[in-house]
Design an enzyme around this catalytic site. Structure first.
Site: not given
Ligand code: GBH
Length: 450
Positions: A81, A294
């Protein structure tokens, strides 16, 4: 670097799709060989990226894609991907195609096919052409139309070899971090006025689905960010705050896509136009639904003092605050490692959407850890694959799993300090070195083939 011997993973279905993910802005570099995007402008402003870096070179994948495809092939996955950079194909967002840009993806797809790896392009992973942004970007309805034209250009060129498509990556994060809170490009801080941005991305998705299908494409999906929301306590104000956050993260996009309507109260907040007509575009049936997972988020009522979220201080107007999840290991990013939350998320999705839910694919899952002997990443992936398997046993229809990411790359507002790769990248020499987790996954996939 040896992989650690652990007990083998439980058996996955024979036709389960295994893959790795990347995105254009995070790996390609060669910024001078494409049109500018919102991320070029955003990273040029001091303070926006923690380590002060930009993605002008990144992994230089644009010039080293052959080596990277060989790494994907040797890993033994079925699919790769990647994302297509809109400003590389159409430097000003529409109109004149940049031939060298489109040629690049053509060569990449050829290289993947020759390696026996299925190409899975995402048409938009946050790198809006700067020209489109200067005209109003995703606040404009017109951007959805321009996106669909771009989708048609890409489909016309790659459609003979690509048989699985993704329209958008994580419109929820792009809305929240990019347009509501200003933590990502384009750096807008619109708070709830960012809702049109959400709507226009959904519309862009639906119009792109139609454009792709008109070009003969099938197997079309979207990649959305989801995770369980845990209330900070049973108190009414905490559960209400958690419900609200849950709607933003898990339903604001999924409900329109899968049920054909916004969560209660949200449609009314949009600028007046024909919502019913838009909804029929947005809810165009999907062939599959991608989930980027995540971690879970714990959420409670607003606190009287400033709170941190995703590395920024939250404005006090928000009706919720994220809280620390305790009792689990954390990644270098500080995110808690909770594999069981993936089973929870997948079964909740099945329960909520039932018959309306197309087959699921995990389009991203991974973690940030430094070092070549990344045993923590092996534990993370192993744990999440077992959690995914439990969801399969519970009857959830999941057809594939993509690791984020093939290699270390430009981690947005964090710069290069957070490393999500199965492959290490030395940013001085650009040398690629497979980590222990790469070898571990290769062994696991080889064992599966028998
Ligand atoms: C993805 O977004 C993206 O699609 C990608 O480009 C990126 O590299 C990858 O993840 C890694 O970051 O624990 O309160 O700080 C991830 C979306 C949003 C998931 C924020 C984790 C953390 C919230 N993310 N979240 S907090």
């Amino acid at each position: 670097m040896a992989a650690t011997a652990a007990s083998p993973l439980p058996p996955f279905p024979r036709d389960f799709l295994w893959g790795v993910s990347t995105s254009a802005h995070q790996i390609e570099g060669a910024a001078a060989e494409r049109g500018a995007s919102v991320w070029d402008a955003f990273t040029a402003v001091p303070g926006n990226v923690k380590d002060g870096t930009t993605a002008a070179v990144a992994c230089d994948h644009y010039h080293r894609y052959r080596e990277d495809v060989a790494l994907v092939r040797d890993l033994g996955v079925d699919a790769y991907r990647f994302s297509v950079s809109w400003p590389r194909v159409l430097p000003t967002g529409s109109g004149r195609v940049h031939p060298a840009g489109l040629d690049f993806y053509d060569r990449l797809v050829d290289e993947l096919c020759a390696a026996g790896v299925r190409p899975v392009p995402t048409l938009f992973h946050w790198d809006t052409p700067l020209t489109v942004q200067e005209a109003g970007g995703w606040r404009n309805r017109d951007t959805a139309e321009r996106f669909a034209q771009y989708a048609a250009v890409v489909a016309a060129r790659l459609g003979d070899r690509v048989n699985r498509w993704i329209t958008l990556n994580e419109p929820a994060e792009h809305t929240l971090l990019g347009h509501a809170l200003g933590r990502h490009a384009p750096g807008e801080r619109l708070l709830f006025d960012a809702l049109p941005v959400a709507h226009h991305q959904l519309l862009a998705h639906g119009l792109a689905v139609r454009a792709l299908r008109a070009a003969g494409a099938r197997d079309i999906g979207i990649a959305n960010s989801h995770g369980p929301t845990w209330p900070a306590s049973d108190a009414e104000e905490d559960t209400a705050a958690a419900d609200f956050y849950d709607v933003l993260l898990n339903r604001l996009f999924a409900d329109p896509l899968l049920l054909g309507h916004y969560p209660e109260g949200f449609g009314e907040l949009l600028p007046s136009h024909d919502l019913d007509a838009d909804m029929s575009v947005i809810s165009e049936p999907l062939d599959w639904y991608g989930i980027n997972f995540y971690q879970p988020t714990k959420v409670g009522a607003p606190l009287p003092h400033p709170t941190e979220f995703s590395g920024l201080t939250l404005p006090p107007e928000l009706p919720f605050t994220p809280r620390e999840i305790e009792g689990y290991p954390t990644t270098d990013f500080g995110w808690p490692v909770v594999p069981g939350a993936l089973t929870e998320l997948l079964t909740a999705f099945r329960d909520r959407y039932g018959e309306r839910l197309p087959p699921l694919v995990i389009t991203e899952n991974g973690c940030s850890y430094g070092g070549l002997d990344d045993q923590e990443r092996i534990a993370y992936l192993d744990g999440h694959l077992r959690a995914l398997h439990r969801a399969l046993e519970a009857g959830v229809d999941v057809r594939g799993y993509f690791v984020w990411s093939l290699m270390d790359n430009f981690e947005w507002a964090e710069g290069y300090r957070q490393r999500f790769g199965l492959v290490h990248v030395d940013y001085d020499t650009l040398e690629r070195t497979p980590k222990a987790s790469y070898h571990w996954l290769r062994e696991a996939l080889r064992a599966r083939r028998g």
